[in-house]
Design an enzyme around this catalytic site. Structure first.
Site, mmCIF file in Angstrom:
data_model
loop_
_atom_site.group_PDB
_atom_site.id
_atom_site.type_symbol
_atom_site.label_atom_id
_atom_site.label_comp_id
_atom_site.label_asym_id
_atom_site.label_seq_id
_atom_site.Cartn_x
_atom_site.Cartn_y
_atom_site.Cartn_z
ATOM 1 N N HIS A 16 37.619 49.528 46.265
ATOM 2 C CA HIS A 16 38.558 48.475 45.898
ATOM 3 C C HIS A 16 39.385 48.920 44.705
ATOM 4 O O HIS A 16 38.879 49.583 43.795
ATOM 5 C CB HIS A 16 37.811 47.181 45.536
ATOM 6 N N LYS B 273 33.567 41.881 47.876
ATOM 7 C CA LYS B 273 34.360 41.247 46.819
ATOM 8 C C LYS B 273 35.369 40.280 47.418
ATOM 9 O O LYS B 273 36.112 40.629 48.330
ATOM 10 C CB LYS B 273 35.109 42.309 46.004
ATOM 11 N N ARG C 293 50.847 16.827 36.807
ATOM 12 C CA ARG C 293 50.125 17.474 35.707
ATOM 13 C C ARG C 293 50.068 18.985 35.847
ATOM 14 O O ARG C 293 49.786 19.704 34.911
ATOM 15 C CB ARG C 293 48.691 16.952 35.634
ATOM 16 N N LYS D 233 37.988 57.022 32.873
ATOM 17 C CA LYS D 233 37.115 57.279 34.027
ATOM 18 C C LYS D 233 37.907 57.312 35.326
ATOM 19 O O LYS D 233 37.650 58.137 36.193
ATOM 20 C CB LYS D 233 35.952 56.299 34.065
ATOM 21 N N ASP D 234 38.912 56.426 35.493
ATOM 22 C CA ASP D 234 39.703 56.421 36.716
ATOM 23 C C ASP D 234 40.587 57.665 36.825
ATOM 24 O O ASP D 234 40.923 58.096 37.923
ATOM 25 C CB ASP D 234 40.552 55.161 36.825
ATOM 26 N N ASN E 164 33.761 38.042 38.156
ATOM 27 C CA ASN E 164 34.396 38.928 37.187
ATOM 28 C C ASN E 164 35.832 38.486 36.949
ATOM 29 O O ASN E 164 36.480 37.936 37.852
ATOM 30 C CB ASN E 164 34.380 40.370 37.697
ATOM 31 N N GLU F 154 27.479 52.718 40.265
ATOM 32 C CA GLU F 154 28.930 52.630 40.397
ATOM 33 C C GLU F 154 29.504 54.022 40.650
ATOM 34 O O GLU F 154 29.103 55.003 40.035
ATOM 35 C CB GLU F 154 29.571 52.045 39.130
ATOM 36 N N HIS G 7 37.016 51.696 43.185
ATOM 37 C CA HIS G 7 35.628 51.553 42.771
ATOM 38 C C HIS G 7 34.747 51.047 43.911
ATOM 39 O O HIS G 7 35.199 50.309 44.772
ATOM 40 C CB HIS G 7 35.516 50.558 41.612
ATOM 41 N N GLN H 134 27.914 36.973 41.175
ATOM 42 C CA GLN H 134 28.573 37.326 39.924
ATOM 43 C C GLN H 134 30.065 37.068 40.072
ATOM 44 O O GLN H 134 30.635 37.287 41.136
ATOM 45 C CB GLN H 134 28.315 38.808 39.612
ATOM 46 N N TYR I 22 37.383 38.032 40.601
ATOM 47 C CA TYR I 22 36.714 38.372 41.843
ATOM 48 C C TYR I 22 35.247 38.000 41.797
ATOM 49 O O TYR I 22 34.576 38.129 40.797
ATOM 50 C CB TYR I 22 36.924 39.824 42.256
#
Length: 175
Positions: free
Chosen positions: A109, A64, A16, A157-158, A41, A132, A54, A39, A121
């Site tokens: 990371h 992470k 399958r 932003k990066d 993500n 952050e 980050h 959490q 993650y």
């Protein structure tokens, strides 16, 4: 690099498709990941997208557990714990389906998608926007050898991050 742990998870194929256990607390605890996750993500990245570098300041620092469910990325963890013999150095591992990497608190990371990529993650603390922070993805002090730097696609932003020597940092070794 100590504290960063590379895992290959078991894939159970059949007619399958396949089944895989991405997180099994007992096995990961035994391997040195002494955290619970709060959490999960999920991201989709087009080819050559760079996400990172980050991190979050204390008391919201995140560990992470990262994996790819489709695609291929060089995944980067850079040690930003002042006093660590690894400070300013990075480790990388190519993630493909079946491979997981543990990036502990006190590391930045990031990754670059070498093809369209689905990335998952688990994190040890919830995301907190005000804590952050970012370090420049191509900071010469860290010296990451990205596979396709000339094709890198960055968020706004990066693209505006500070180098490590100017970035706000609340980490001391050991954490």
């Amino acid at each position: 690099m100590p504290d960063v742990i590379f895992f290959e998870y078991k894939i159970f194929p059949d007619n399958r498709g396949f089944f895989a256990e991405l997180w099994k607390q007992g096995e990961y605890l035994a391997a040195g990941v002494p955290y619970d996750f709060v959490q999960m993500n999920f991201s989709f990245s087009k080819q050559y997208v760079v996400r990172g570098l980050h991190y979050q300041l204390k008391p919201s620092e995140q560990g992470k557990l990262v994996t790819v469910v489709k695609g291929r990325v060089p995944d980067i963890g850079a040690d930003i714990r002042r006093g660590s013999s690894w400070y300013g150095k990075y480790t990388d591992a190519e993630l493909t389906p079946g491979v997981t990497l543990w990036i502990p608190p006190g590391f930045t990371h990031g990754f670059q998608a070498l093809e369209e990529t689905l990335f998952i993650y688990l994190v040890t603390k919830e995301y907190y926007h005000q804590r952050e922070r970012y370090i420049r993805w191509d900071d010469p002090e860290i010296g990451i050898r990205w596979p396709a730097p000339d094709e890198a696609i960055l968020s706004e932003k990066d693209a505006k991050c500070l180098p490590l020597k100017e970035a706000e940092n609340s980490f001391e070794y050991p954490i």
